[in-house]
Write a protein that holds these residues in place. Structure first.
Motif, PDB file in Angstrom:
ATOM      1  N   LYS A   1      73.500 -72.849 -44.055  1.00 30.94           N
ATOM      2  CA  LYS A   1      73.042 -71.558 -43.545  1.00 30.94           C
ATOM      3  C   LYS A   1      74.026 -71.044 -42.490  1.00 30.94           C
ATOM      4  O   LYS A   1      74.878 -71.776 -41.983  1.00 30.94           O
ATOM      5  CB  LYS A   1      71.667 -71.693 -42.903  1.00 30.94           C
ATOM      6  CG  LYS A   1      70.588 -72.216 -43.843  1.00 30.94           C
ATOM      7  CD  LYS A   1      70.061 -71.118 -44.750  1.00 30.94           C
ATOM      8  CE  LYS A   1      68.854 -71.597 -45.543  1.00 30.94           C
ATOM      9  NZ  LYS A   1      68.279 -70.522 -46.387  1.00 30.94           N
ATOM     10  N   MET A   2      73.896 -69.776 -42.137  1.00 30.65           N
ATOM     11  CA  MET A   2      74.628 -69.200 -41.015  1.00 30.65           C
ATOM     12  C   MET A   2      73.668 -69.064 -39.841  1.00 30.65           C
ATOM     13  O   MET A   2      72.548 -68.577 -40.005  1.00 30.65           O
ATOM     14  CB  MET A   2      75.203 -67.831 -41.386  1.00 30.65           C
ATOM     15  CG  MET A   2      76.317 -67.883 -42.408  1.00 30.65           C
ATOM     16  SD  MET A   2      76.842 -66.229 -42.958  1.00 30.65           S
ATOM     17  CE  MET A   2      77.364 -65.492 -41.414  1.00 30.65           C
ATOM     18  N   LEU A   3      74.107 -69.505 -38.658  1.00 25.07           N
ATOM     19  CA  LEU A   3      73.267 -69.452 -37.470  1.00 25.07           C
ATOM     20  C   LEU A   3      73.922 -68.581 -36.408  1.00 25.07           C
ATOM     21  O   LEU A   3      75.029 -68.867 -35.953  1.00 25.07           O
ATOM     22  CB  LEU A   3      73.031 -70.861 -36.912  1.00 25.07           C
ATOM     23  CG  LEU A   3      72.262 -70.935 -35.588  1.00 25.07           C
ATOM     24  CD1 LEU A   3      70.847 -70.399 -35.747  1.00 25.07           C
ATOM     25  CD2 LEU A   3      72.230 -72.373 -35.063  1.00 25.07           C
ATOM     26  N   LEU A   4      73.228 -67.506 -36.029  1.00 26.25           N
ATOM     27  CA  LEU A   4      73.667 -66.657 -34.934  1.00 26.25           C
ATOM     28  C   LEU A   4      72.885 -67.045 -33.685  1.00 26.25           C
ATOM     29  O   LEU A   4      71.649 -67.069 -33.693  1.00 26.25           O
ATOM     30  CB  LEU A   4      73.420 -65.172 -35.236  1.00 26.25           C
ATOM     31  CG  LEU A   4      74.533 -64.415 -35.970  1.00 26.25           C
ATOM     32  CD1 LEU A   4      74.650 -64.922 -37.403  1.00 26.25           C
ATOM     33  CD2 LEU A   4      74.267 -62.916 -35.950  1.00 26.25           C
ATOM     34  N   ASP A   5      73.605 -67.389 -32.639  1.00 25.15           N
ATOM     35  CA  ASP A   5      72.998 -67.717 -31.349  1.00 25.15           C
ATOM     36  C   ASP A   5      73.267 -66.535 -30.425  1.00 25.15           C
ATOM     37  O   ASP A   5      74.413 -66.286 -30.047  1.00 25.15           O
ATOM     38  CB  ASP A   5      73.609 -69.004 -30.792  1.00 25.15           C
ATOM     39  CG  ASP A   5      72.770 -69.603 -29.679  1.00 25.15           C
ATOM     40  OD1 ASP A   5      71.939 -68.869 -29.111  1.00 25.15           O
ATOM     41  OD2 ASP A   5      72.945 -70.782 -29.362  1.00 25.15           O
ATOM     42  N   ILE A   6      72.217 -65.810 -30.068  1.00 27.80           N
ATOM     43  CA  ILE A   6      72.367 -64.553 -29.332  1.00 27.80           C
ATOM     44  C   ILE A   6      71.696 -64.671 -27.973  1.00 27.80           C
ATOM     45  O   ILE A   6      70.528 -65.045 -27.873  1.00 27.80           O
ATOM     46  CB  ILE A   6      71.737 -63.381 -30.120  1.00 27.80           C
ATOM     47  CG1 ILE A   6      72.350 -63.290 -31.518  1.00 27.80           C
ATOM     48  CG2 ILE A   6      71.918 -62.070 -29.370  1.00 27.80           C
ATOM     49  CD1 ILE A   6      71.668 -62.267 -32.427  1.00 27.80           C
ATOM     50  N   ALA A   7      72.437 -64.359 -26.915  1.00 27.05           N
ATOM     51  CA  ALA A   7      71.881 -64.294 -25.566  1.00 27.05           C
ATOM     52  C   ALA A   7      71.837 -62.832 -25.141  1.00 27.05           C
ATOM     53  O   ALA A   7      72.857 -62.132 -25.209  1.00 27.05           O
ATOM     54  CB  ALA A   7      72.730 -65.103 -24.593  1.00 27.05           C
ATOM     55  N   HIS A   8      70.662 -62.368 -24.725  1.00 23.94           N
ATOM     56  CA  HIS A   8      70.483 -60.987 -24.273  1.00 23.94           C
ATOM     57  C   HIS A   8      70.138 -60.963 -22.791  1.00 23.94           C
ATOM     58  O   HIS A   8      69.282 -61.723 -22.338  1.00 23.94           O
ATOM     59  CB  HIS A   8      69.351 -60.297 -25.052  1.00 23.94           C
ATOM     60  CG  HIS A   8      69.752 -59.851 -26.420  1.00 23.94           C
ATOM     61  ND1 HIS A   8      68.840 -59.573 -27.413  1.00 23.94           N
ATOM     62  CD2 HIS A   8      70.973 -59.614 -26.968  1.00 23.94           C
ATOM     63  CE1 HIS A   8      69.478 -59.187 -28.501  1.00 23.94           C
ATOM     64  NE2 HIS A   8      70.775 -59.202 -28.261  1.00 23.94           N
ATOM     65  N   LEU A   9      70.801 -60.099 -22.048  1.00 24.87           N
ATOM     66  CA  LEU A   9      70.453 -59.877 -20.648  1.00 24.87           C
ATOM     67  C   LEU A   9      69.531 -58.667 -20.582  1.00 24.87           C
ATOM     68  O   LEU A   9      69.865 -57.589 -21.092  1.00 24.87           O
ATOM     69  CB  LEU A   9      71.713 -59.616 -19.821  1.00 24.87           C
ATOM     70  CG  LEU A   9      71.507 -59.450 -18.315  1.00 24.87           C
ATOM     71  CD1 LEU A   9      71.067 -60.773 -17.691  1.00 24.87           C
ATOM     72  CD2 LEU A   9      72.786 -58.952 -17.640  1.00 24.87           C
ATOM     73  N   ILE A  10      68.352 -58.854 -19.966  1.00 29.23           N
ATOM     74  CA  ILE A  10      67.372 -57.774 -19.899  1.00 29.23           C
ATOM     75  C   ILE A  10      66.786 -57.700 -18.496  1.00 29.23           C
ATOM     76  O   ILE A  10      66.935 -58.612 -17.685  1.00 29.23           O
ATOM     77  CB  ILE A  10      66.223 -57.982 -20.922  1.00 29.23           C
ATOM     78  CG1 ILE A  10      65.408 -59.245 -20.559  1.00 29.23           C
ATOM     79  CG2 ILE A  10      66.768 -58.104 -22.332  1.00 29.23           C
ATOM     80  CD1 ILE A  10      64.123 -59.371 -21.345  1.00 29.23           C
ATOM     81  N   GLU A  11      66.114 -56.581 -18.215  1.00 35.21           N
ATOM     82  CA  GLU A  11      65.369 -56.462 -16.965  1.00 35.21           C
ATOM     83  C   GLU A  11      64.180 -57.409 -17.007  1.00 35.21           C
ATOM     84  O   GLU A  11      63.491 -57.520 -18.024  1.00 35.21           O
ATOM     85  CB  GLU A  11      64.867 -55.026 -16.786  1.00 35.21           C
ATOM     86  CG  GLU A  11      65.952 -53.974 -16.619  1.00 35.21           C
ATOM     87  CD  GLU A  11      66.557 -53.982 -15.219  1.00 35.21           C
ATOM     88  OE1 GLU A  11      66.048 -54.739 -14.367  1.00 35.21           O
ATOM     89  OE2 GLU A  11      67.530 -53.234 -15.006  1.00 35.21           O
ATOM     90  N   HIS A  12      63.937 -58.103 -15.894  1.00 35.09           N
ATOM     91  CA  HIS A  12      62.847 -59.070 -15.863  1.00 35.09           C
ATOM     92  C   HIS A  12      61.503 -58.397 -16.155  1.00 35.09           C
ATOM     93  O   HIS A  12      60.638 -58.968 -16.819  1.00 35.09           O
ATOM     94  CB  HIS A  12      62.802 -59.765 -14.500  1.00 35.09           C
ATOM     95  CG  HIS A  12      62.182 -61.127 -14.547  1.00 35.09           C
ATOM     96  ND1 HIS A  12      60.821 -61.317 -14.607  1.00 35.09           N
ATOM     97  CD2 HIS A  12      62.735 -62.363 -14.573  1.00 35.09           C
ATOM     98  CE1 HIS A  12      60.558 -62.606 -14.646  1.00 35.09           C
ATOM     99  NE2 HIS A  12      61.704 -63.267 -14.633  1.00 35.09           N
ATOM    100  N   LYS A  13      61.357 -57.168 -15.703  1.00 36.96           N
ATOM    101  CA  LYS A  13      60.103 -56.456 -15.923  1.00 36.96           C
ATOM    102  C   LYS A  13      59.918 -56.046 -17.383  1.00 36.96           C
ATOM    103  O   LYS A  13      58.819 -55.627 -17.779  1.00 36.96           O
ATOM    104  CB  LYS A  13      60.046 -55.222 -15.031  1.00 36.96           C
ATOM    105  CG  LYS A  13      61.148 -54.201 -15.307  1.00 36.96           C
ATOM    106  CD  LYS A  13      61.125 -53.058 -14.308  1.00 36.96           C
ATOM    107  CE  LYS A  13      62.249 -52.062 -14.572  1.00 36.96           C
ATOM    108  NZ  LYS A  13      62.279 -50.975 -13.554  1.00 36.96           N
TER     109      LYS A  13
END
Length: 253
Positions: free
Chosen positions: A189-201
């Motif tokens: 399989k192909m695995l995308l590891d994605i980190a997103h920075l978001i507002e805590h709220k």
């Protein structure tokens, strides 16, 4: 006295430091090997540390303890995580590192204040069933060039598919910033590891978007985790610190 460093934060987040110039115990938090954790004041910053002996093993359990201390501090303040295995050999080495990097540290704290990191793992079928083959240098001319072209074509197809999925994820979640890696799993399989920075709220809204995305992206399997400290969105934190070669994940961005 050597100090093991977990993370740093603003001194103002801990009012008890306003009356002290020496390290203050951080109650109810224990570090690697059960050591007492301290708030070490340094100018406008506080470094979260514990005493360290060269005999202490920085193994997988230590890596878990390292992450736990960071997570505990993240609950009450904006923090910048240090790389696992960061050791300052004495007080002067610690203070010197803070002085040298103070402007960068304060800029990063301002940039990350009120923000958290969310993780998405997206698994999808590989568009190229066959694994890219290693091309031997002594392969006969035409066969060698044909294999090179075939491998390059497969790699482009995988990159195109991974890019298309990552663009869809970006449009659905609209993060403030993102870090993405892609690899082929042992199961093909192909695995995308994605980190997103978001507002805590915005964590609850992000989780709701994940539920919608899981329904829409029927050809993908998705997993979510977080909120986490912003590991992937912190610039390199130290100069002159000692990083032992030990089990664990290097944290930098």
């Amino acid at each position: 006295m050597a100090w093991y460093a977990y993370c740093l934060t603003e001194k103002q987040s801990f009012p008890e430091l306003l009356r002290h110039r020496k390290p203050v115990p951080l109650e109810s938090v224990s570090g690697i090997a059960g050591n007492q954790v301290f708030l070490y004041p340094a100018s406008d910053l506080a470094v979260i540390v514990s005493e360290h002996s060269s005999e202490e093993s920085l193994n997988q359990k230590a890596a878990v303890d390292h992450a736990r201390v960071i997570a505990d501090c993240f609950k009450s303040s904006t923090i910048l995580p240090f790389r696992f295995g960061t050791v300052f050999q004495d007080d002067e080495a610690l203070r010197r590192s803070i002085r040298t990097n103070q402007r960068q540290f304060l800029t990063n704290i301002d940039r990350l204040r009120g923000k958290a990191e969310m993780h998405l793992k997206v698994t999808l079928d590989d568009c190229c069933r066959e694994q890219i083959r290693a091309v031997a240098m002594d392969t006969v001319g035409k066969e060698y060039l044909a294999n090179l072209r075939e491998n390059a074509t497969r790699q482009r197809e995988r990159q195109t598919k991974a890019r298309a999925v990552s663009v869809q994820m970006h449009r659905m979640f609209t993060p403030l910033a993102e870090e993405i890696s892609c690899r082929r799993t042992e199961s093909g399989k192909m695995l995308l590891d994605i980190a997103h920075l978001i507002e805590h709220k915005g964590i609850e809204r992000y989780q709701n978007k994940y539920s919608s995305a899981s329904t829409l992206m029927k050809d993908c399997q998705m997993q979510i985790s977080g909120p986490w400290p912003p590991y992937h969105f912190v610039h390199r934190l130290t100069r002159g610190a000692h990083h032992p070669q030990a089990a664990g994940t290097a944290i930098s961005a």
